[in-house]
Motif scaffolding. Structure first.
Motif, PDB file in Angstrom:
ATOM      1  N   VAL A 183       1.228  -0.978  -0.020  1.00 12.34           N
ATOM      2  CA  VAL A 183       0.079   0.279   0.269  1.00 12.34           C
ATOM      3  C   VAL A 183       1.024   0.833  -0.187  1.00 12.34           C
ATOM      4  O   VAL A 183       0.782   2.620   0.107  1.00 12.34           O
ATOM      5  N   TYR A 224      -2.351   4.853  -2.297  1.00 10.96           N
ATOM      6  CA  TYR A 224      -3.283   3.624  -3.027  1.00 10.96           C
ATOM      7  C   TYR A 224      -4.910   3.649  -2.131  1.00 10.96           C
ATOM      8  O   TYR A 224      -4.985   4.102  -0.910  1.00 10.96           O
ATOM      9  N   SER A 225      -5.510   3.130  -2.288  1.00 13.37           N
ATOM     10  CA  SER A 225      -7.397   3.309  -1.983  1.00 13.37           C
ATOM     11  C   SER A 225      -6.723   2.580  -0.500  1.00 13.37           C
ATOM     12  O   SER A 225      -7.805   2.522   0.840  1.00 13.37           O
ATOM     13  N   ALA A 226      -6.217   2.087  -0.262  1.00 10.30           N
ATOM     14  CA  ALA A 226      -6.357   0.825   0.861  1.00 10.30           C
ATOM     15  C   ALA A 226      -5.085   1.138   1.973  1.00 10.30           C
ATOM     16  O   ALA A 226      -5.010   0.914   3.198  1.00 10.30           O
ATOM     17  N   THR A 227      -4.741   2.671   1.614  1.00 13.30           N
ATOM     18  CA  THR A 227      -3.613   2.844   2.277  1.00 13.30           C
ATOM     19  C   THR A 227      -3.761   3.403   3.576  1.00 13.30           C
ATOM     20  O   THR A 227      -3.581   3.227   4.998  1.00 13.30           O
ATOM     21  N   PRO A 240      -6.696   3.077   4.907  1.00 13.20           N
ATOM     22  CA  PRO A 240      -6.906   2.519   6.665  1.00 13.20           C
ATOM     23  C   PRO A 240      -6.370   1.668   6.926  1.00 13.20           C
ATOM     24  O   PRO A 240      -6.626   0.712   7.918  1.00 13.20           O
ATOM     25  N   ALA A 241      -4.819   1.065   6.142  1.00 12.10           N
ATOM     26  CA  ALA A 241      -4.049   0.429   6.409  1.00 12.10           C
ATOM     27  C   ALA A 241      -2.965   0.811   7.739  1.00 12.10           C
ATOM     28  O   ALA A 241      -3.320   0.625   8.562  1.00 12.10           O
ATOM     29  N   CYS A 294      -5.072   0.739  10.835  1.00 12.34           N
ATOM     30  CA  CYS A 294      -5.010  -0.400  11.475  1.00 12.34           C
ATOM     31  C   CYS A 294      -3.501  -0.237  11.937  1.00 12.34           C
ATOM     32  O   CYS A 294      -3.694  -0.533  13.326  1.00 12.34           O
ATOM     33  N   CYS A 349      -6.038  10.189   1.850  1.00 16.74           N
ATOM     34  CA  CYS A 349      -5.038   9.911   3.013  1.00 16.74           C
ATOM     35  C   CYS A 349      -4.341  11.758   3.756  1.00 16.74           C
ATOM     36  O   CYS A 349      -3.855  10.968   4.996  1.00 16.74           O
TER      37      CYS A 349
END
Length: 322
Positions: free
Chosen positions: A3, A10-13, A15-16, A19, A81
């Motif tokens: 990510v 990225y779009s997952a960055t 939420p990662a 977390c 982000c």
């Protein structure tokens, strides 16, 4: 890496990142691990590495923000982000005073990137207070240097630390943009550059916000603040350590400093230019591999081969040592 690949977001960055921020306080993040980088021989808590990773995300999210630069990430990704930075800051900020020095160092670096966010600017004075306390009380050269550098990046006044008894810390304080006109700061930079083999080992691995050998950062700042005549002893010392691996960071920028307007055929060289070129030719272990040098020599209008440069000096009666 999945990510945050080479600075891409990225779009997952987001939420990662959220977390990771949420689990920073878990006891298992205190497990110590060796680095997988060959140039980093430290063993440090996983928590420090995770905090550092959040800092890299914050750094990438801030790229081009002030100048409204082009965004190469997917639609809405960079904005997403940037939107989580306040949450990340709240998660990382408590570790500025963590008992473990590696965690504190990682937190300082990450908070520095997070506080580039316009909506977090009012947090800088409070965070700066933590760093000044550390500068006063920490026995660690590395930690104190990180604090001095960070205060400078935040635009804080670091002139008091120019008199620090540790030359490494004083030199880091000298790097602050606010000290660009301070004669004492310039003298510290030049003194360190005149002994680059001593300055480089001050910080291994490199400090947050810096890449490569410490002398590269010192030189970059000194090039902006000094004349060639002032820089000459340091430039000669740097040339002694240059190789075809470091041309982009030392030999090349120094060549541009020596010939900022380029060299025109028939134009006499100044005394400083002659001294610089003689030194560049004297330390010639890598002249057999000139690919990097050719680019810089052509950029300033000089002969791109060693023989041509020597001939130029000979015509001015200055190539005797060769």
């Amino acid at each position: 890496m999945a990510v945050l690949h080479h600075g891409s977001l990225y779009s997952a960055t987001p939420p990662a990142a959220l977390c990771v921020a949420a689990v920073l306080g878990h006891p298992r993040t205190l497990a110590e691990h060796e680095s997988h980088y060959p140039w980093d021989d430290r063993a440090r808590p996983l928590r420090a590495a995770l905090i550092e990773w959040l800092g890299r995300i914050a750094d990438c999210a801030a790229y081009g923000e002030a100048a409204r630069g082009e965004d190469s990430n997917g639609p809405g990704v960079t904005a997403a982000c940037r939107a989580v930075r306040p949450v990340l800051f709240e998660s990382v900020q408590p570790y500025l005073s963590d008992p473990h020095p590696a965690i504190r160092e990682a937190a300082v670096g990450t908070v520095t990137h997070l506080l580039r966010a316009p909506d977090l600017a009012e947090r800088i004075p409070h965070a700066a207070g933590h760093l000044r306390h550390t500068l006063t009380h920490s026995p660690s050269r590395r930690e104190r240097a990180v604090c001095a550098v960070t205060l400078g990046l935040w635009g804080q006044d670091t002139t008091a630390y120019l008199d620090d008894p540790d030359p490494a810390v004083a030199t880091c304080a000298a790097l602050a943009d606010r000290n660009a006109g301070e004669a004492k700061a310039t003298a510290l930079l030049l003194a360190a550059l005149e002994r680059p083999a001593e300055a480089d080992p001050w910080f291994r691995p490199h400090l947050p916000h810096f890449d490569g050998w410490f002398r590269f950062t010192l030189l970059r700042v000194a090039l902006e603040r000094t004349t060639l005549e002032e820089l000459l002893p340091a430039a000669v010392a740097m040339l002694r350590m240059s190789s075809h691996f470091t041309v982009e960071w030392d030999w090349g920028p120094l060549m541009v400093k020596a010939f900022p307007d380029g060299h025109r055929a028939g134009t006499p060289l100044t005394r400083a230019q002659r001294t610089f070129l003689r030194a560049a030719l004297e330390y010639d272990d890598d002249w057999g591999n000139t690919a990097g040098r050719i680019i810089w020599l052509r950029k300033v209008g000089l002969p791109s081969e060693r023989e041509g440069l020597c001939g130029l000096l000979e015509r001015e009666g200055s190539c005797g040592l060769l």
